[in-house]
Design a protein around this motif. Structure first.
Motif, PDB file in Angstrom:
ATOM      1  N   THR A  98       0.797  -1.231   0.000  1.00 26.27           N
ATOM      2  CA  THR A  98       0.000   0.000   0.000  1.00 26.27           C
ATOM      3  C   THR A  98       0.826   1.274   0.000  1.00 26.27           C
ATOM      4  OG1 THR A  98      -0.104   0.076   2.420  1.00 26.27           O
ATOM      5  CG2 THR A  98      -1.794  -1.217   1.278  1.00 26.27           C
ATOM      6  N   GLY A  99       2.128   1.155   0.296  1.00 27.25           N
ATOM      7  CA  GLY A  99       2.960   2.355   0.360  1.00 27.25           C
ATOM      8  C   GLY A  99       2.924   3.046   1.711  1.00 27.25           C
ATOM      9  N   CYS A 100       2.179   2.526   2.662  1.00 24.15           N
ATOM     10  CA  CYS A 100       2.085   3.099   4.000  1.00 24.15           C
ATOM     11  C   CYS A 100       2.162   1.993   5.046  1.00 24.15           C
ATOM     12  CB  CYS A 100       0.780   3.873   4.170  1.00 24.15           C
ATOM     13  SG  CYS A 100       0.810   5.517   3.452  1.00 24.15           S
ATOM     14  N   PRO A 101       2.698   2.334   6.221  1.00 25.07           N
ATOM     15  CA  PRO A 101       3.243   3.636   6.595  1.00 25.07           C
ATOM     16  C   PRO A 101       4.588   3.891   5.935  1.00 25.07           C
ATOM     17  CG  PRO A 101       3.628   2.058   8.347  1.00 25.07           C
ATOM     18  CD  PRO A 101       2.777   1.350   7.333  1.00 25.07           C
ATOM     19  N   ALA A 102       5.022   5.131   5.922  1.00 24.68           N
ATOM     20  CA  ALA A 102       6.306   5.471   5.317  1.00 24.68           C
ATOM     21  C   ALA A 102       7.435   4.756   6.055  1.00 24.68           C
ATOM     22  CB  ALA A 102       6.531   6.981   5.367  1.00 24.68           C
ATOM     23  N   LEU A 126      10.191  11.534   4.422  1.00 22.75           N
ATOM     24  CA  LEU A 126      10.010  12.217   5.701  1.00 22.75           C
ATOM     25  C   LEU A 126       8.746  11.618   6.311  1.00 22.75           C
ATOM     26  CD1 LEU A 126      10.743  15.923   4.687  1.00 22.75           C
ATOM     27  CD2 LEU A 126      12.266  14.354   5.895  1.00 22.75           C
ATOM     28  N   GLY A 127       8.901  10.871   7.368  1.00 24.46           N
ATOM     29  CA  GLY A 127       7.778  10.130   7.911  1.00 24.46           C
ATOM     30  C   GLY A 127       7.307  10.621   9.265  1.00 24.46           C
ATOM     31  N   LYS A 128       6.004  10.456   9.500  1.00 20.45           N
ATOM     32  CA  LYS A 128       5.383  10.761  10.788  1.00 20.45           C
ATOM     33  C   LYS A 128       5.722  12.167  11.281  1.00 20.45           C
ATOM     34  CE  LYS A 128       5.272   5.911  12.222  1.00 20.45           C
ATOM     35  NZ  LYS A 128       5.640   4.924  13.262  1.00 20.45           N
ATOM     36  N   CYS A 129       5.611  13.124  10.390  1.00 18.85           N
ATOM     37  CA  CYS A 129       5.925  14.510  10.737  1.00 18.85           C
ATOM     38  C   CYS A 129       4.869  15.054  11.710  1.00 18.85           C
ATOM     39  CB  CYS A 129       5.984  15.378   9.485  1.00 18.85           C
ATOM     40  SG  CYS A 129       7.322  14.923   8.346  1.00 18.85           S
ATOM     41  N   THR A 130       5.319  15.538  12.827  1.00 21.11           N
ATOM     42  CA  THR A 130       4.411  16.071  13.846  1.00 21.11           C
ATOM     43  C   THR A 130       4.378  17.588  13.864  1.00 21.11           C
ATOM     44  OG1 THR A 130       6.179  15.954  15.505  1.00 21.11           O
ATOM     45  CG2 THR A 130       4.712  14.045  15.311  1.00 21.11           C
ATOM     46  N   SER A 142       3.195  14.756  -0.268  1.00 23.84           N
ATOM     47  CA  SER A 142       2.644  13.835   0.725  1.00 23.84           C
ATOM     48  C   SER A 142       2.254  12.509   0.093  1.00 23.84           C
ATOM     49  CB  SER A 142       1.430  14.467   1.417  1.00 23.84           C
ATOM     50  OG  SER A 142       0.402  14.718   0.481  1.00 23.84           O
ATOM     51  N   LEU A 143       2.305  11.465   0.910  1.00 25.86           N
ATOM     52  CA  LEU A 143       1.887  10.152   0.446  1.00 25.86           C
ATOM     53  C   LEU A 143       0.370  10.133   0.295  1.00 25.86           C
ATOM     54  CD1 LEU A 143       4.044   7.732   2.657  1.00 25.86           C
ATOM     55  CD2 LEU A 143       4.690   8.987   0.596  1.00 25.86           C
ATOM     56  N   PRO A 144      -0.148   9.446  -0.714  1.00 25.19           N
ATOM     57  CA  PRO A 144      -1.605   9.430  -0.920  1.00 25.19           C
ATOM     58  C   PRO A 144      -2.366   8.773   0.232  1.00 25.19           C
ATOM     59  CG  PRO A 144      -0.506   7.861  -2.361  1.00 25.19           C
ATOM     60  CD  PRO A 144       0.569   8.697  -1.755  1.00 25.19           C
ATOM     61  N   CYS A 145      -1.641   7.965   1.026  1.00 22.34           N
ATOM     62  CA  CYS A 145      -2.290   7.253   2.125  1.00 22.34           C
ATOM     63  C   CYS A 145      -1.937   7.824   3.496  1.00 22.34           C
ATOM     64  CB  CYS A 145      -1.916   5.770   2.084  1.00 22.34           C
ATOM     65  SG  CYS A 145      -0.142   5.474   1.927  1.00 22.34           S
ATOM     66  N   ASP A 146      -1.151   8.914   3.520  1.00 24.14           N
ATOM     67  CA  ASP A 146      -0.721   9.476   4.804  1.00 24.14           C
ATOM     68  C   ASP A 146      -0.242  10.911   4.572  1.00 24.14           C
ATOM     69  OD1 ASP A 146       0.281  10.135   7.267  1.00 24.14           O
ATOM     70  OD2 ASP A 146       1.867   8.622   7.283  1.00 24.14           O
ATOM     71  N   ASN A 147      -1.048  11.894   4.980  1.00 24.52           N
ATOM     72  CA  ASN A 147      -0.669  13.285   4.724  1.00 24.52           C
ATOM     73  C   ASN A 147       0.341  13.827   5.732  1.00 24.52           C
ATOM     74  OD1 ASN A 147      -2.253  13.630   6.988  1.00 24.52           O
ATOM     75  ND2 ASN A 147      -3.958  14.622   5.908  1.00 24.52           N
ATOM     76  N   SER A 148       0.821  12.969   6.648  1.00 18.81           N
ATOM     77  CA  SER A 148       1.875  13.402   7.571  1.00 18.81           C
ATOM     78  C   SER A 148       3.244  12.851   7.158  1.00 18.81           C
ATOM     79  CB  SER A 148       1.552  12.946   8.999  1.00 18.81           C
ATOM     80  OG  SER A 148       1.643  11.539   9.119  1.00 18.81           O
ATOM     81  N   GLY A 166      16.098  23.737   3.079  1.00 18.20           N
ATOM     82  CA  GLY A 166      15.406  24.004   4.329  1.00 18.20           C
ATOM     83  C   GLY A 166      15.717  22.990   5.412  1.00 18.20           C
ATOM     84  N   GLY A 167      16.483  21.945   5.069  1.00 21.01           N
ATOM     85  CA  GLY A 167      16.842  20.922   6.039  1.00 21.01           C
ATOM     86  C   GLY A 167      15.669  20.008   6.355  1.00 21.01           C
ATOM     87  N   ILE A 168      15.909  19.060   7.253  1.00 17.07           N
ATOM     88  CA  ILE A 168      14.861  18.129   7.672  1.00 17.07           C
ATOM     89  C   ILE A 168      13.984  18.825   8.702  1.00 17.07           C
ATOM     90  CG2 ILE A 168      14.387  15.903   8.759  1.00 17.07           C
ATOM     91  CD1 ILE A 168      17.115  14.971   7.767  1.00 17.07           C
ATOM     92  N   PRO A 169      12.693  18.928   8.455  1.00 16.55           N
ATOM     93  CA  PRO A 169      11.810  19.606   9.406  1.00 16.55           C
ATOM     94  C   PRO A 169      11.821  18.916  10.769  1.00 16.55           C
ATOM     95  CG  PRO A 169      10.696  19.224   7.310  1.00 16.55           C
ATOM     96  CD  PRO A 169      11.967  18.443   7.267  1.00 16.55           C
ATOM     97  N   PRO A 170      11.821  19.672  11.848  1.00 14.73           N
ATOM     98  CA  PRO A 170      11.749  19.068  13.179  1.00 14.73           C
ATOM     99  C   PRO A 170      10.499  18.205  13.308  1.00 14.73           C
ATOM    100  CG  PRO A 170      12.267  21.413  13.322  1.00 14.73           C
ATOM    101  CD  PRO A 170      11.881  21.146  11.896  1.00 14.73           C
ATOM    102  N   GLY A 171      10.649  17.069  13.949  1.00  9.79           N
ATOM    103  CA  GLY A 171       9.510  16.187  14.144  1.00  9.79           C
ATOM    104  C   GLY A 171       9.272  15.210  13.020  1.00  9.79           C
ATOM    105  N   CYS A 172      10.179  15.179  12.026  1.00  8.61           N
ATOM    106  CA  CYS A 172      10.062  14.230  10.915  1.00  8.61           C
ATOM    107  C   CYS A 172      11.170  13.179  10.997  1.00  8.61           C
ATOM    108  CB  CYS A 172      10.149  14.932   9.564  1.00  8.61           C
ATOM    109  SG  CYS A 172       8.764  16.005   9.159  1.00  8.61           S
ATOM    110  N   LEU A 173      10.870  11.964  10.626  1.00 10.75           N
ATOM    111  CA  LEU A 173      11.866  10.901  10.539  1.00 10.75           C
ATOM    112  C   LEU A 173      12.358  10.797   9.104  1.00 10.75           C
ATOM    113  CD1 LEU A 173      10.069   8.185  12.715  1.00 10.75           C
ATOM    114  CD2 LEU A 173      11.908   9.725  13.410  1.00 10.75           C
ATOM    115  N   PHE A 174      13.661  10.948   8.918  1.00  5.48           N
ATOM    116  CA  PHE A 174      14.245  10.945   7.578  1.00  5.48           C
ATOM    117  C   PHE A 174      14.761   9.543   7.244  1.00  5.48           C
ATOM    118  CE2 PHE A 174      18.044  11.403   4.851  1.00  5.48           C
ATOM    119  CZ  PHE A 174      17.429  11.914   3.713  1.00  5.48           C
ATOM    120  N   THR A 175      14.364   9.026   6.079  1.00  2.00           N
ATOM    121  CA  THR A 175      14.770   7.685   5.648  1.00  2.00           C
ATOM    122  C   THR A 175      15.114   7.696   4.168  1.00  2.00           C
ATOM    123  OG1 THR A 175      13.172   6.758   7.222  1.00  2.00           O
ATOM    124  CG2 THR A 175      14.104   5.248   5.606  1.00  2.00           C
TER     125      THR A 175
END
Length: 258
Positions: A98-102, A126-130, A142-148, A166-175
């Motif tokens: 499904t492509g999710c979760p990231a 960039l996954g689970k951005c808070t 954004s992923l079609p199955c997860d807008n975060s 802009g660098g990696i946004p705080p609260g995001c997991l980079f993979t």
């Protein structure tokens, strides 16, 4: 001793060709589904001693051949290319359906013998951005199955986060997910890219397991990474393999297990 006689002696003591040694060992050729398993890869079988380095051990099931020494044993080997020391693998830990979760963890090869091929392209996640989403100029969508969670194609900078505007946004997991094939758009079809798998290369294998087994011995691997090799020549085993030690003066050195 005359050089000619030295060469003549060496011709009698030289080990058999790799192909014949592999065949007589009983370890090769083997198949798992549509995969032709060739040295240094080997298929684990109950009651049989190792046929090669632990990093190259394969487990075969109804789905295919998987690296035993991999995360959750989920790295499926699709093809082996012995001529250029590489193999094609798919990581089933990724969300291939499904492509999710990231993905939130980089792929780990778990062996110093393996390296990612420079032929691979890369997907950046960039996954689970808070917090705030990445800047639009950074190229993520954004992923079609997860807008975060967000994805884009990498820029070829050696699987790293350098160059992300802009660098990696705080609260995001980079993979980073390497993949084999031609990029499609800006990572829109990222599921297909992950299903394509990736190319992994291996370094030279520092052992002579096929000749050891063909001579009646058993391969042994030890050390912190299991990469040091010895041939178990105890008792009357390895009669022919013992002769190879005589060639050490010619640069061919073999270690026998005591």
């Amino acid at each position: 001793m005359q050089p000619f006689l030295l060469l003549l002696l060496a011709s009698f003591l030289l080990p058999p060709a790799a192909a014949s040694a592999e065949e007589s060992s009983g370890c090769w050729p083997k198949a798992c589904g549509g995969l032709n398993i060739t040295y240094p890869f080997w298929l684990e079988e109950p009651g049989r001693p190792p046929c090669g380095p632990p990093s190259f051990q394969l487990k075969c099931n109804s789905s295919g051949a998987f690296l035993t020494k991999s995360v959750y044993q989920a790295y499926q080997v699709l093809s082996i290319f012995p001529n250029n020391n590489s193999f094609h693998v798919v990581d089933h830990n990724l969300p291939l359906a499904t492509g999710c979760p990231a993905p939130t963890m980089n792929m780990s090869l778990l062996s110093p013998a393996f390296v990612f091929s420079k032929t691979n392209k890369e997907l950046l996640f960039l996954g689970k951005c808070t917090g705030s989403p990445p800047a639009e100029s950074a190229g993520f969508h954004s992923l079609p199955c997860d807008n975060s969670s967000f994805v884009r194609l990498g820029d070829g900078r050696n699987f790293s986060s350098h160059g992300i505007q802009g660098g990696i946004p705080p609260g995001c997991l980079f993979t980073v997910v390497p993949f084999l094939g031609s990029p499609d758009g800006n990572g829109d079809d990222y599921i297909t890219s992950m299903k394509n798998g990736l190319l992994v290369e291996w370094k030279a294998v520092p052992d002579d397991c096929p000749n050891c087994m063909a001579s009646g011995g058993e391969c042994r691997y030890y050390g912190d990474t299991g990469t040091k090799f010895a041939c178990d020549c105890s008792g009357d085993k390895c009669g022919e393999f013992r002769k190879f030690k005589m060639l050490s003066k010619f640069g061919l050195v073999f270690l026998c297990w005591k």
